[in-house]
Design a protein around this motif. Structure first.
Motif, PDB file in Angstrom:
ATOM      1  N   VAL A 121       0.829  -1.207   0.000  1.00  0.00           N
ATOM      2  CA  VAL A 121       0.000   0.000   0.000  1.00  0.00           C
ATOM      3  C   VAL A 121       0.870   1.267   0.000  1.00  0.00           C
ATOM      4  O   VAL A 121       0.476   2.306   0.521  1.00  0.00           O
ATOM      5  CB  VAL A 121      -0.994   0.017   1.190  1.00  0.00           C
ATOM      6  CG1 VAL A 121      -1.953  -1.144   1.095  1.00  0.00           C
ATOM      7  CG2 VAL A 121      -0.265  -0.009   2.534  1.00  0.00           C
ATOM      8  N   PHE A 138      -9.569  -0.530   7.596  1.00  0.00           N
ATOM      9  CA  PHE A 138      -8.743  -0.566   6.386  1.00  0.00           C
ATOM     10  C   PHE A 138      -8.504  -2.043   6.034  1.00  0.00           C
ATOM     11  O   PHE A 138      -7.460  -2.616   6.347  1.00  0.00           O
ATOM     12  CB  PHE A 138      -7.408   0.155   6.601  1.00  0.00           C
ATOM     13  CG  PHE A 138      -6.605   0.306   5.328  1.00  0.00           C
ATOM     14  CD1 PHE A 138      -6.934   1.259   4.396  1.00  0.00           C
ATOM     15  CD2 PHE A 138      -5.529  -0.530   5.070  1.00  0.00           C
ATOM     16  CE1 PHE A 138      -6.199   1.395   3.217  1.00  0.00           C
ATOM     17  CE2 PHE A 138      -4.787  -0.402   3.901  1.00  0.00           C
ATOM     18  CZ  PHE A 138      -5.127   0.567   2.973  1.00  0.00           C
ATOM     19  N   TRP A 189      -7.984  -3.419   3.210  1.00  0.00           N
ATOM     20  CA  TRP A 189      -7.229  -3.591   1.963  1.00  0.00           C
ATOM     21  C   TRP A 189      -6.187  -4.694   2.133  1.00  0.00           C
ATOM     22  O   TRP A 189      -5.516  -4.790   3.155  1.00  0.00           O
ATOM     23  CB  TRP A 189      -6.546  -2.280   1.607  1.00  0.00           C
ATOM     24  CG  TRP A 189      -6.296  -2.092   0.146  1.00  0.00           C
ATOM     25  CD1 TRP A 189      -5.251  -2.585  -0.575  1.00  0.00           C
ATOM     26  CD2 TRP A 189      -7.096  -1.347  -0.775  1.00  0.00           C
ATOM     27  NE1 TRP A 189      -5.343  -2.193  -1.888  1.00  0.00           N
ATOM     28  CE2 TRP A 189      -6.476  -1.425  -2.037  1.00  0.00           C
ATOM     29  CE3 TRP A 189      -8.272  -0.614  -0.660  1.00  0.00           C
ATOM     30  CZ2 TRP A 189      -6.992  -0.801  -3.168  1.00  0.00           C
ATOM     31  CZ3 TRP A 189      -8.790   0.002  -1.771  1.00  0.00           C
ATOM     32  CH2 TRP A 189      -8.154  -0.092  -3.009  1.00  0.00           C
ATOM     33  N   TYR A 230      -8.478 -11.691  -0.465  1.00  0.00           N
ATOM     34  CA  TYR A 230      -8.571 -11.006  -1.762  1.00  0.00           C
ATOM     35  C   TYR A 230      -7.646 -11.616  -2.806  1.00  0.00           C
ATOM     36  O   TYR A 230      -7.891 -11.482  -4.007  1.00  0.00           O
ATOM     37  CB  TYR A 230      -8.263  -9.519  -1.592  1.00  0.00           C
ATOM     38  CG  TYR A 230      -9.389  -8.747  -0.966  1.00  0.00           C
ATOM     39  CD1 TYR A 230     -10.648  -8.726  -1.553  1.00  0.00           C
ATOM     40  CD2 TYR A 230      -9.215  -8.050   0.215  1.00  0.00           C
ATOM     41  CE1 TYR A 230     -11.699  -8.032  -0.971  1.00  0.00           C
ATOM     42  CE2 TYR A 230     -10.252  -7.355   0.808  1.00  0.00           C
ATOM     43  CZ  TYR A 230     -11.497  -7.351   0.209  1.00  0.00           C
ATOM     44  OH  TYR A 230     -12.538  -6.670   0.782  1.00  0.00           O
ATOM     45  N   TYR A 283     -14.215   3.688  -2.308  1.00  0.00           N
ATOM     46  CA  TYR A 283     -13.688   2.868  -1.215  1.00  0.00           C
ATOM     47  C   TYR A 283     -14.764   1.990  -0.559  1.00  0.00           C
ATOM     48  O   TYR A 283     -14.445   1.018   0.123  1.00  0.00           O
ATOM     49  CB  TYR A 283     -13.099   3.849  -0.213  1.00  0.00           C
ATOM     50  CG  TYR A 283     -12.355   3.304   0.967  1.00  0.00           C
ATOM     51  CD1 TYR A 283     -11.168   2.591   0.805  1.00  0.00           C
ATOM     52  CD2 TYR A 283     -12.789   3.563   2.263  1.00  0.00           C
ATOM     53  CE1 TYR A 283     -10.451   2.149   1.897  1.00  0.00           C
ATOM     54  CE2 TYR A 283     -12.076   3.134   3.363  1.00  0.00           C
ATOM     55  CZ  TYR A 283     -10.909   2.416   3.173  1.00  0.00           C
ATOM     56  OH  TYR A 283     -10.197   1.991   4.257  1.00  0.00           O
ATOM     57  N   VAL A 297     -14.886  -1.912  -0.513  1.00  0.00           N
ATOM     58  CA  VAL A 297     -13.932  -2.689   0.265  1.00  0.00           C
ATOM     59  C   VAL A 297     -14.620  -3.338   1.472  1.00  0.00           C
ATOM     60  O   VAL A 297     -14.095  -4.272   2.060  1.00  0.00           O
ATOM     61  CB  VAL A 297     -12.769  -1.784   0.741  1.00  0.00           C
ATOM     62  CG1 VAL A 297     -11.701  -2.572   1.471  1.00  0.00           C
ATOM     63  CG2 VAL A 297     -12.149  -1.072  -0.452  1.00  0.00           C
ATOM     64  N   THR A 333      -9.814   6.730  -8.803  1.00  0.00           N
ATOM     65  CA  THR A 333      -8.535   6.291  -8.227  1.00  0.00           C
ATOM     66  C   THR A 333      -7.350   7.065  -8.798  1.00  0.00           C
ATOM     67  O   THR A 333      -6.206   6.669  -8.604  1.00  0.00           O
ATOM     68  CB  THR A 333      -8.330   4.782  -8.469  1.00  0.00           C
ATOM     69  OG1 THR A 333      -8.549   4.493  -9.851  1.00  0.00           O
ATOM     70  CG2 THR A 333      -9.283   3.966  -7.624  1.00  0.00           C
ATOM     71  N   ALA A 348      -2.707   0.382  -6.738  1.00  0.00           N
ATOM     72  CA  ALA A 348      -4.020   0.589  -6.134  1.00  0.00           C
ATOM     73  C   ALA A 348      -5.139   0.227  -7.107  1.00  0.00           C
ATOM     74  O   ALA A 348      -6.164  -0.343  -6.706  1.00  0.00           O
ATOM     75  CB  ALA A 348      -4.168   2.037  -5.680  1.00  0.00           C
ATOM     76  N   GLN A 370      -5.475  -3.630  -7.656  1.00  0.00           N
ATOM     77  CA  GLN A 370      -5.910  -4.179  -6.373  1.00  0.00           C
ATOM     78  C   GLN A 370      -7.385  -3.893  -6.135  1.00  0.00           C
ATOM     79  O   GLN A 370      -8.126  -4.759  -5.649  1.00  0.00           O
ATOM     80  CB  GLN A 370      -5.062  -3.597  -5.241  1.00  0.00           C
ATOM     81  CG  GLN A 370      -3.642  -4.136  -5.191  1.00  0.00           C
ATOM     82  CD  GLN A 370      -2.768  -3.395  -4.187  1.00  0.00           C
ATOM     83  OE1 GLN A 370      -3.207  -2.442  -3.540  1.00  0.00           O
ATOM     84  NE2 GLN A 370      -1.526  -3.825  -4.049  1.00  0.00           N
ATOM     85  N   HIS A 371      -7.816  -2.684  -6.500  1.00  0.00           N
ATOM     86  CA  HIS A 371      -9.224  -2.328  -6.322  1.00  0.00           C
ATOM     87  C   HIS A 371     -10.126  -3.165  -7.230  1.00  0.00           C
ATOM     88  O   HIS A 371     -11.226  -3.566  -6.835  1.00  0.00           O
ATOM     89  CB  HIS A 371      -9.424  -0.839  -6.602  1.00  0.00           C
ATOM     90  CG  HIS A 371     -10.644  -0.267  -5.967  1.00  0.00           C
ATOM     91  ND1 HIS A 371     -10.969   1.063  -6.027  1.00  0.00           N
ATOM     92  CD2 HIS A 371     -11.649  -0.852  -5.246  1.00  0.00           C
ATOM     93  CE1 HIS A 371     -12.094   1.279  -5.383  1.00  0.00           C
ATOM     94  NE2 HIS A 371     -12.533   0.128  -4.915  1.00  0.00           N
ATOM     95  N   ILE A 407     -10.603  -6.484  -5.612  1.00  0.00           N
ATOM     96  CA  ILE A 407     -11.578  -6.374  -4.530  1.00  0.00           C
ATOM     97  C   ILE A 407     -12.988  -6.436  -5.092  1.00  0.00           C
ATOM     98  O   ILE A 407     -13.877  -7.092  -4.524  1.00  0.00           O
ATOM     99  CB  ILE A 407     -11.347  -5.063  -3.752  1.00  0.00           C
ATOM    100  CG1 ILE A 407     -10.066  -5.183  -2.919  1.00  0.00           C
ATOM    101  CG2 ILE A 407     -12.533  -4.724  -2.864  1.00  0.00           C
ATOM    102  CD1 ILE A 407      -9.597  -3.868  -2.325  1.00  0.00           C
TER     103      ILE A 407
END
Length: 486
Positions: free
Chosen positions: A65, A137, A139, A144, A366, A369, A390, A398, A401-402, A405
């Motif tokens: 991150v 958080f 993340w 995932y 967000y 998540v 983003t 990021a 990764q998003h 998710i």
């Protein structure tokens, strides 16, 4: 093995574990990294094991991150030395959770068979707490990494991301015990094979079904650079870009990303709104809206259907420092220059929006998540849509990764998930977690897809995180009782 060598190996394992997530997607690596962490901590005292877990966490989060620094320094205006310090302190806080897992696991000194179960229970409970405390958080929670096509993806519709994380940590515990020679080879390998086979079999199950109604959707990606987005002189370019995309890609539903136009909705030119509205049967746009909280006017980060004041969703789970300032942290506003960083909070329970004849559950950036928070809206809806920007994180991990998710959310909730973003990753995801189409990041383009809405409930939609958390608490309680009895 000397402690310094163990710490270095644990830090390396933490960095390696990041490669199990997008954009790399080597889903076996986080399992192997956790097995290495447990093996490296096996003969240590509780205090030394905690240090080992902390070093693992620092390697993992600093690598995974580090994009937080991009938002703070490059776009938030914080001086680089301070942003690097803030990022390091944030990662140090996150690293406390794996440190606590290793400390408790070593303090309880479970037996050979109990160790994998206890480690998995502690690990998944720590990840749930990390995703809950101080607004959360979650993340890079270990589950995932097991989005489609991981064989553990089949556990996600039943027990959510933490269910897949529990199984992954359990497998890591078994591997560590096998290497230590504390579990016999054949039973150990058999247990690993069973977990994989069951996950694969569950992956073939279909918990929800298509309604048979096909919808065309155009997802617009304006690719407006974050540093330019809020400049008044660039506003006409942004408005023209989205209008041209909408006209070139008409559909039943046209979707613009989060805060597509950097103006309060009431200040946007009505002629522009009418022109965009004419490109689709319905148009959903991320916008800043003005509302009232306790008699005080507040701005909200919203998604609304153009031309219909009653079709509105306002973001409920806000990002600390980016969208609201936590108590006692008002001084940080002097270090950051983030436009519109004091939003009002939308209601917890907001009904789906009726768009182009379908009920659509909307979430903003967000919010996706937090899987359990999306259950209520998804139960009533046939389609999920996420609006994001983003660009705050630049060309970093990021974005992929998003997207990963979002794959997990589609699996958990048994619904297609559509993502309309400013710079990426704009994509369409089926209920089985497959990304069926995606735009390249940092391109100005539109993604037009045809898909069906879905109905029915996955087990996760019925129970949420309750089963896996109860299992974790039972295992930890048994471990504590065994320790008390000596």
């Amino acid at each position: 093995m000397r402690l310094a060598v163990r710490l270095a190996a644990s830090a390396a394992a933490g960095v390696l574990a990041v490669c199990g997530f997008a954009p790399f997607g080597v889903f076996a690596l986080p399992v192997l990294a956790l097995a290495a962490l447990l093996w490296l901590s096996d003969t240590l005292t509780a205090r030394a094991a905690a240090l080992n877990g902390f070093v693992f966490g620092m390697g993992f989060f600093l690598a995974g991150v580090s994009w937080v620094n991009v938002s703070l320094s490059q776009f938030g205006g914080m001086p680089l030395p301070l942003s690097l310090l803030a990022t390091a302190l944030f990662c140090a806080y996150l690293a406390v959770f794996p440190a606590a897992v290793l400390a408790v696991c070593r303090a309880l000194r479970p037996g050979a068979v109990m160790t994998p179960l206890l480690f998995a229970a502690l690990w998944v409970l720590s990840e749930w707490l990390r995703g809950t405390l101080f607004s959360g958080f979650p993340w890079l929670a270990s589950g995932y990494a097991h989005a489609t096509p991981s064989p553990l993806a089949g556990y996600v519709p039943l027990f959510g991301v933490h269910g897949a994380g529990f199984v992954a940590a359990l497998m890591a515990g078994v591997m560590a015990q096998l290497v230590r020679g504390r579990i016999r080879l054949h039973p150990g390998l058999l247990s690993l094979a069973v977990l994989l086979v069951v996950g694969g079999a569950l992956g073939a199950a279909r918990w929800t079904e298509a309604t048979g109604r096909t919808l065309s959707v155009s997802l617009l990606q304006g690719n407006i650079e974050q540093s330019m987005k809020w400049l008044p002189e660039r506003l006409p370019d942004s408005m023209q870009a989205y209008l041209e995309l909408a006209r070139a890609w008409p559909a039943d539903l046209v979707v613009l990303p989060e805060t597509a136009i950097p103006l309060p909705y009431g200040d946007i030119d009505p002629a522009w709104l009418d022109a965009v509205r004419a490109t689709g049967r319905d148009v959903l746009m991320g916008a800043v809206t003005l509302g009232e909280v306790e008699g005080r006017a507040r701005y909200f980060n919203s998604a609304l259907a153009l031309g219909r004041d009653d079709a509105l969703y306002s973001k409920s789970h806000l990002v600390p420092f980016g969208e609201f300032t936590p108590p006692l942290f008002a001084w940080t506003l002097k270090l950051l220059s983030i436009p519109m960083s004091d939003f009002g909070r939308g209601a917890d329970a907001q009904p789906p929006l009726m768009l182009a004849g379908e009920k659509v559950a909307v979430n903003i950036c967000y919010e996706d998540v937090f899987g359990e928070e999306l259950i209520a809206g998804a139960r009533e809806a046939g389609l999920l849509i996420n609006l994001s920007n983003t660009a705050w994180f630049g060309d970093s991990w990021a974005q992929p990764q998003h997207l990963q998710i979002a794959q997990i959310r589609a699996l958990e909730l048994g619904r297609p998930m559509l993502r309309a973003t400013n710079t990426g990753m704009t994509a369409a995801i089926q209920p089985d977690g497959r990304v069926v189409a995606a735009l390249p990041p940092f391109t100005r383009a539109a993604l037009r897809v045809e898909l069906q809405s879905y109905r029915g409930l996955t087990p996760f939609m019925r129970w949420g995180n309750v089963p896996v958390l109860l299992l974790a608490l039972v295992v930890i309680t048994v471990g504590a009782v065994q320790r008390k009895r000596g």
